[in-house]
Design a protein around this motif. Structure first.
Motif, short mmCIF file in Angstrom:
data_model
loop_
_atom_site.label_atom_id
_atom_site.label_comp_id
_atom_site.label_asym_id
_atom_site.label_seq_id
_atom_site.Cartn_x
_atom_site.Cartn_y
_atom_site.Cartn_z
N LEU A 257 0.82 -1.21 0.00
CA LEU A 257 0.00 0.00 0.00
C LEU A 257 0.86 1.26 0.00
N ILE A 260 1.75 2.06 -3.51
CA ILE A 260 0.60 2.57 -4.27
C ILE A 260 0.33 4.03 -3.91
N ARG A 291 -6.77 -2.45 2.15
CA ARG A 291 -5.76 -1.78 1.33
C ARG A 291 -6.37 -1.26 0.03
N HIS A 295 -6.66 2.67 -0.98
CA HIS A 295 -6.11 3.11 -2.26
C HIS A 295 -7.14 3.92 -3.04
N GLN A 299 -7.10 7.86 -3.98
CA GLN A 299 -7.13 8.20 -5.41
C GLN A 299 -8.25 9.19 -5.71
#
Length: 385
Positions: A257, A260, A291, A295, A299
């Motif tokens: 993570l 990312i 996770r 994410h 985002q």
């Protein structure tokens, strides 16, 4: 080739599951028929010399209940004929339970109306047949036979109603599954494309409006846009491949993570948004589902800051305690003082968090947007072990 093998394996597994379910239901049908035969046929003392006929009719009714698994209509007719004859001759106490098995199966597969007209006609015919062939009313046992037929009519009616309700419940469940699948797919596609296309649009707009941009800078900007577009297409391809393979987790769920989050921050920086990223050292140990949600929330926070807030800086923090994972994002853009509507992005973000039992709080003021997502950890574990 691997995708074809995966699809074939999945189809084979699904076929095996259906076969086991069919076999299980068939065994239950046979066991139920045997219990009814022993309890409501063999326990009835037949008239002298009629034991053979009783056994014959009982076995026929049992076979009809089993046959109704493949041919419900034929099974019902055979079971009703055998049981009606047995009632007329005082050979059974079965209130058409074996016939009800076929009625239930027929309603479950093709029934649409809760109480069709032909069911009332069938019950009336049963009583008439018993009245005609069961002897005159002054004959001993006539009242008992009529009560049995009336109870049988009730059993057949209830079997039909239960079958129709089961069919309707299955249809509702299937429609809900399809709706949930469409919603999940729409949410995933939005998350994949909205962030990347938003970053591409912002970067392309900045490049187009800067008059003093030299050729090397222009080529660098175009290469960055090309790279972002390729990455988006690759992620979309992985998403569609996951849908075909029936996998529940995204490819990103298997990645660290922290990496990312750094990639999201780097993409935002290319689009002109500075991201102050902070995260715990153990966020990579969170469960895969959490996770993935963290994410997507991060985002979407970046996408909103780029496309709607006109922000230049975003502070993104990911922490976790023994009971919760927390994502907090705040930007310096233009907030909304009165109220705001939930678009696809905020709606999808809220749905993702709620699916894991969490809560999403959004505060729009001056300056910018304040977003906090709190997601409970499974069994209050701070990390996946």
């Amino acid at each position: 080739m691997a995708a074809l093998e995966t699809s074939a394996d999945r189809a084979s597994t699904s076929s095996e599951s259906r076969s086991r379910l069919v076999a299980k239901r068939l065994v239950l049908r046979i066991v139920f028929a045997g219990v009814v035969f022993v309890g409501l046929w063999l326990t009835v003392t037949p008239p002298e010399g009629a034991r053979g006929l009783q056994l014959l009719l009982g076995v026929a009714a049992m076979l009809a209940a089993t046959l109704s698994h493949w041919a419900p209509g034929s099974g019902v007719l055979l079971a009703v004929a055998a049981t009606t004859t047995a009632w007329a001759l005082n050979l059974t106490a079965d209130p058409f339970l074996l016939a009800g098995v076929g009625v239930f199966t027929s309603a479950e597969r093709r029934g649409t109306r809760r109480f069709p007209w032909w069911l009332l006609v069938a019950g009336t015919l049963l009583m008439l047949v018993t009245f005609v062939f069961g002897g005159p009313p002054n004959l001993g046992g006539f009242e008992e036979r009529m009560r049995g037929v009336l109870l049988g009519a009730v059993v057949l009616a209830v079997s039909w109603v239960l079958g129709v309700r089961t069919r309707q419940a299955q249809q509702v469940a299937e429609e809900q599954v399809r709706a949930d699948e469409r919603l999940r797919l729409a949410r995933d596609v939005h998350d994949v494309l909205s962030h990347s296309l938003g970053a591409i649009g912002v970067r392309a707009g900045v490049t187009a409006h800067v008059d003093a941009l030299g050729e090397p800078e222009l080529r660098e900007a175009l290469r960055a846009i090309e790279s972002q577009a390729r990455d988006s297409l690759a992620e979309l391809k992985l998403l569609l491949q996951r849908e075909r393979d029936g996998k529940l987790e995204t490819a990103a769920a298997s990645l660290p993570l922290s990496g990312i989050l750094r990639d999201v921050s780097a993409t935002a920086k290319l689009a002109g948004l500075e991201v102050d990223l902070h995260y715990d050292s153990e966020v990579d140990q969170l469960p895969p589902s959490i996770r993935t949600t963290v994410h997507r929330v991060a985002q979407e926070a970046v996408t909103n800051a780029l496309r709607h807030a006109g922000a230049t800086r975003l502070t993104l923090t990911v922490t976790h305690t023994a009971t919760d994972a927390v994502v907090a994002a705040s930007d310096d853009g233009v907030g909304v003082s009165s109220g705001f509507s939930y678009g696809h992005g905020l709606t999808g973000m809220r749905e993702r968090v709620r699916l894991l039992g969490g809560e999403l709080c959004i505060d729009s003021g001056q300056p910018g947007f304040l977003l906090t997502a709190r997601i409970p950890l499974p069994q209050h574990e701070g990390a996946a072990r």
